[in-house]
Design a protein around this motif. Structure first.
Motif, PDB file in Angstrom:
ATOM      1  N   VAL A   9      86.715  57.082 -21.560  1.00 55.87           N
ATOM      2  CA  VAL A   9      86.188  55.729 -21.381  1.00 55.87           C
ATOM      3  C   VAL A   9      86.394  54.921 -22.663  1.00 55.87           C
ATOM      4  CG1 VAL A   9      84.116  54.362 -20.940  1.00 55.87           C
ATOM      5  CG2 VAL A   9      84.523  56.465 -19.653  1.00 55.87           C
ATOM      6  N   VAL A  59      78.542  51.859 -19.246  1.00 52.36           N
ATOM      7  CA  VAL A  59      79.713  52.132 -18.399  1.00 52.36           C
ATOM      8  C   VAL A  59      79.885  51.019 -17.358  1.00 52.36           C
ATOM      9  CG1 VAL A  59      80.691  53.730 -16.699  1.00 52.36           C
ATOM     10  CG2 VAL A  59      79.601  54.618 -18.766  1.00 52.36           C
ATOM     11  N   GLY A  60      78.753  50.521 -16.811  1.00 52.82           N
ATOM     12  CA  GLY A  60      78.831  49.446 -15.822  1.00 52.82           C
ATOM     13  C   GLY A  60      79.444  48.179 -16.383  1.00 52.82           C
ATOM     14  N   ARG A  63      83.104  48.664 -16.716  1.00 55.13           N
ATOM     15  CA  ARG A  63      83.710  48.558 -15.378  1.00 55.13           C
ATOM     16  C   ARG A  63      83.866  47.090 -14.972  1.00 55.13           C
ATOM     17  NH1 ARG A  63      82.860  48.393  -9.881  1.00 55.13           N
ATOM     18  NH2 ARG A  63      83.937  49.995  -8.661  1.00 55.13           N
ATOM     19  N   ALA A  66      86.860  45.697 -16.575  1.00 58.14           N
ATOM     20  CA  ALA A  66      88.071  46.180 -15.911  1.00 58.14           C
ATOM     21  C   ALA A  66      88.319  45.419 -14.616  1.00 58.14           C
ATOM     22  CB  ALA A  66      87.949  47.683 -15.635  1.00 58.14           C
ATOM     23  N   LEU A  72      91.012  47.860 -11.982  1.00 57.77           N
ATOM     24  CA  LEU A  72      90.159  48.866 -11.361  1.00 57.77           C
ATOM     25  C   LEU A  72      90.946  49.888 -10.559  1.00 57.77           C
ATOM     26  CD1 LEU A  72      87.125  49.167 -11.603  1.00 57.77           C
ATOM     27  CD2 LEU A  72      86.880  48.131  -9.347  1.00 57.77           C
ATOM     28  N   VAL A  84      90.961  53.974 -12.575  1.00 53.36           N
ATOM     29  CA  VAL A  84      89.924  53.440 -13.448  1.00 53.36           C
ATOM     30  C   VAL A  84      88.598  53.359 -12.693  1.00 53.36           C
ATOM     31  CG1 VAL A  84      89.193  51.390 -14.733  1.00 53.36           C
ATOM     32  CG2 VAL A  84      91.565  52.169 -14.887  1.00 53.36           C
ATOM     33  N   ALA A  85      88.675  53.010 -11.417  1.00 49.66           N
ATOM     34  CA  ALA A  85      87.455  52.923 -10.614  1.00 49.66           C
ATOM     35  C   ALA A  85      86.758  54.276 -10.534  1.00 49.66           C
ATOM     36  CB  ALA A  85      87.787  52.409  -9.211  1.00 49.66           C
ATOM     37  N   LEU A  88      85.070  55.172 -13.865  1.00 48.19           N
ATOM     38  CA  LEU A  88      83.888  54.393 -14.228  1.00 48.19           C
ATOM     39  C   LEU A  88      82.847  54.329 -13.121  1.00 48.19           C
ATOM     40  CD1 LEU A  88      85.694  51.414 -16.020  1.00 48.19           C
ATOM     41  CD2 LEU A  88      84.684  53.438 -17.055  1.00 48.19           C
ATOM     42  N   ALA A  89      82.959  55.212 -12.111  1.00 52.98           N
ATOM     43  CA  ALA A  89      82.013  55.188 -10.991  1.00 52.98           C
ATOM     44  C   ALA A  89      80.618  55.617 -11.457  1.00 52.98           C
ATOM     45  CB  ALA A  89      82.497  56.106  -9.873  1.00 52.98           C
ATOM     46  N   GLU A  90      79.581  54.864 -11.017  1.00 53.84           N
ATOM     47  CA  GLU A  90      78.210  55.144 -11.456  1.00 53.84           C
ATOM     48  C   GLU A  90      77.752  56.519 -11.008  1.00 53.84           C
ATOM     49  OE1 GLU A  90      73.736  53.548 -10.451  1.00 53.84           O
ATOM     50  OE2 GLU A  90      75.287  52.033 -10.839  1.00 53.84           O
TER      51      GLU A  90
END
Length: 724
Positions: A9, A59-60, A63, A66, A72, A84-85, A88-90
């Motif tokens: 990240v 992180v959010g 995202r 991005a 993404l 990338v999605a 960076l997924a929660e």
């Protein structure tokens, strides 16, 4: 895996998002905010977030950046693949954080279990070593007041047959009790290692004060009570004084005096640097404290208490007042329920503990002897008083008292004594139980096992102090010095008596006492005896003495002859004497010859001699080898040798050890060692900073080593290889 993903990240933000959002902006998102450095450490994979929500906020926001850049659905960086999605997924980070937290929890639990297992093993090994000691540890509540050395008190009422033989009165607390209790309790709470000295005159309640303060110590603590300095050394050598122990040093002068006492002091000082909670609780008279803590007037004077002085410089002192003058109301209240205190009040005065311990009655028994053999018994007590006030700290042989006593009697008093029968009734008088609790002359318990040492007695400490105060201007008769020469064997005591005789111009007796110490193998006595001869102008007599001793194999005499310019010893003869002393195993001589061999180019022979001197505990040799190892780059071994040189009696080397720590980047350790160095011989402290408070040598003795300045590094490396 968790930290590797965090680094991905961070790389994404740096390389593909142009460093946006900045760490500073990200740090303001969590509630409460975190520092910019914390965010940076997270994204470098260097620190674990303690809570998941701040991490998800960071992180959010990355995202969201991005998304704004349309990245993404593009491939993420790294070998793990994915978009990338996905990176960076929660949900991904919530699950990863939980898994890492569980892993860390398991790891911490396993680490704690390993530490507990290791501690259990160490404790078991320590118990095994403790079981082999002559003076074994016991639970702190096991020890009785009597066993710990508390004086019994006057009973306050007639004692019936079969009644208690040890009376302990009610305890009246004073401000120093609160201070001592607080210090011990803090050491337990802080897991600290602590030396406390309870200082006060005889019969002021030092030991009872210390015993009452043990209530601050948990019940599961162990207490060790060594018999003497040798027993204390054994405890320290076997690492028997682990965390959770109390070391009981009642009348600490018996543990810190003489050669064994110096070794014990050095070892105990090292123990204070180890893990706690550990408490060394000592009692000490003020005059003994002064003796142990006073530095020599000159650097050339003998320094028999250097290690004890360094140890006591680290102690916390609690001073016990001699009088209850400010607390008599409390004493009166307690006396309503305590017969002993009531009896002490009836005697008058405010010196309650002295009266309780029958101190005044002991003095009265001594000053006013009765019966046909009372004066003979008083003479025995007077001999013991003089022996203790002039430097004898241990038990006294009955033969010594027998032969010394006649000089304390008048002609008529000697005439009334039967030549072969006077001693037994005189000794009975001197052993009379005063007020049913204490005798002037007392039996000495064996160091181990049951019963008393045959033929040995000691003087009640209240009378020891009374003798110091009332007989300080009196010179013992000739019978005293003669009896000491023939019956006393401990070299430390013989030297102190010889010095006392010399200062009183009893030069013949001083010479005999010095000779007795020399015959017991003490080289210091030979030095002092030679100085006495030289001071009297008898250079020929001094040389004859040294030559006679040298011919008999005395290494100190050989070295004194070799170094004394006033005596007719040529260069070749001096070299021969140094070599002879080295062959006999004298470490100072080995170091001297090693230096000469180095200058002559005999490196292998020099290396062997340096190592032999160091193995014998010669501090300058240890310091010399330490510098060689340091110069060759072996810093760990250099530090070990420097510490060994300090422990061997050369605390000036602390400066070298501190410098080594400083150069290695251990500023905290260096500062601690510099502070310890500044306590030596009252060296003035200098400003801490820059060089961590480094100070000059001042009046401290110059190191007796070969300086390394100017030597090529290859030479040092070559000598180190020889040593290896």
């Amino acid at each position: 895996m968790f930290f590797a993903e965090l680094r991905r990240v961070g790389i994404l933000k740096r390389d593909r998002l142009g460093g946006r959002p900045t760490d500073n902006a990200l740090s303001k998102l969590p509630q409460p905010p975190v520092s910019r450095d914390t965010v940076g450490a997270w994204l470098r994979g260097e620190r674990f977030p303690q809570q998941v929500e701040p991490l998800l906020a960071v992180v959010g926001e990355i995202r969201a950046e991005a998304v704004r850049r349309g990245l993404l659905d593009t491939p993420a960086n790294g070998e793990s693949g994915g978009s990338v999605a996905e990176l960076l997924a929660e949900d991904r980070w919530r699950g990863a954080w939980k898994a890492e937290q569980q892993r860390r929890t398991r790891s911490n639990q396993e680490g704690a279990e390993r530490r507990q297992a290791r501690k259990a093993l160490e404790d078991e090994e320590r118990r095994g070593r403790q079981a082999a000691l002559a003076d074994r540890p016991r639970p702190v509540r096991f020890w009785t007041s009597k066993r710990l050395g508390v004086h019994p008190a006057i009973p306050g009422h007639p004692t019936a047959p079969g009644g208690p033989d040890f009376v302990l009165p009610a305890y009246v607390r004073r401000p120093h009790d609160d201070l001592l209790y607080t210090r011990l309790a803090s050491a337990v709470t802080d897991c600290a290692s602590l030396l406390v000295v309870v200082c006060g005159a005889s019969c002021t309640g030092k030991t009872r004060t210390s015993m009452e303060a043990l209530k601050a110590v948990p019940d599961d603590f162990q207490l060790l009570f060594p018999t003497d300095a040798d027993s204390l050394l054994a405890m320290l050598a076997t690492d028997a004084l682990g965390p959770g122990t109390v070391l009981w040093l009642n009348e600490a002068q018996h543990y810190l005096d003489g050669h064994a006492g110096e070794a014990a002091a050095a070892a105990l000082l090292r123990r204070l640097d180890a893990d706690g909670p550990f408490i060394a609780l000592a009692t000490l008279w003020p005059d003994h404290d002064k003796t142990l803590t006073t530095a020599p007037m000159s650097k050339d004077d003998p320094d028999p208490h250097r290690q004890a002085r360094m140890l006591l410089a680290q102690a916390h002192y609690v001073h016990v007042p001699a009088s209850f003058a400010d607390h008599m109301d409390t004493v009166h209240e307690a006396a309503d329920q305590d017969a002993s205190l009531a009896a002490a009040l009836e005697a008058g005065g405010t010196d309650i503990t002295q009266i309780l311990a029958a101190g005044p009655d002991l003095v009265a028994h001594y000053d006013h002897p009765d019966g046909p053999h009372g004066v003979h018994g008083k003479a025995l007590i007077s001999v013991a008083m003089d022996a203790h006030r002039l430097g004898i700290t241990g038990p006294l042989p009955l033969d010594f008292l027998h032969d010394a006593a006649p000089g304390y009697l008048t002609s008529s008093e000697r005439a009334t004594a039967g030549p072969d029968t006077w001693f037994a009734p005189a000794l009975t008088h001197a052993r009379t139980l005063v007020r049913h609790i204490i005798s002037p002359l007392q039996d000495v318990p064996r160091s181990s096992g049951m019963g008393a040492l045959p033929g040995m007695v000691t003087l009640a400490d209240y009378l020891q102090q009374h003798g110091r105060r009332t007989r300080q201007r009196l010179c013992p008769p000739a019978t005293f010095w003669n009896a000491a020469t023939h019956h006393l064997t401990k070299t430390d005591g013989l030297i102190r008596l010889a010095q006392a005789a010399e200062s009183r111009h009893r030069l013949r007796h001083a010479a005999h006492l010095y000779c007795a110490a020399v015959e017991s193998g003490d080289s210091l006595a030979l030095t002092l005896l030679t100085h006495m001869r030289k001071k009297a102008g008898d250079l020929e007599g001094a040389e004859r003495l040294l030559r006679s001793a040298a011919d008999a194999g005395n290494c100190q005499a050989m070295m004194m002859l070799a170094t004394n310019g006033q005596m007719a010893v040529g260069e070749k003869e001096a070299a021969r004497l140094w070599r002879a002393a080295a062959r006999a195993g004298n470490p100072r001589a080995m170091a001297h010859v090693a230096e000469r061999q180095e200058k002559a180019g005999a490196k292998r022979r020099a290396a062997w001699l340096w190592r032999a001197a160091a193995n014998a505990g010669h501090s300058p040799a240890l310091a010399h080898l330490a510098r060689l190892r340091e110069y060759a780059g072996d810093l760990e071994e250099a530090a070990r040798l420097y510490r060994a040189a300090v422990d061997a009696g050369n605390p000036i080397i602390l400066e070298d050890l501190a410098r080594l720590r400083e150069n290695a980047g251990d500023q905290e350790g260096a500062a601690r060692l510099y502070r310890e160095y500044r306590t030596i011989d009252g060296n003035p402290s200098s400003t801490v900073g820059g060089h961590a408070g480094r100070v000059g040598r001042g009046s401290v003795q110059v190191r007796d080593v070969v300086p390394l300045q100017g030597r090529p590094k290859a030479w040092a490396n070559e000598l180190v290889m020889v040593l290896l």
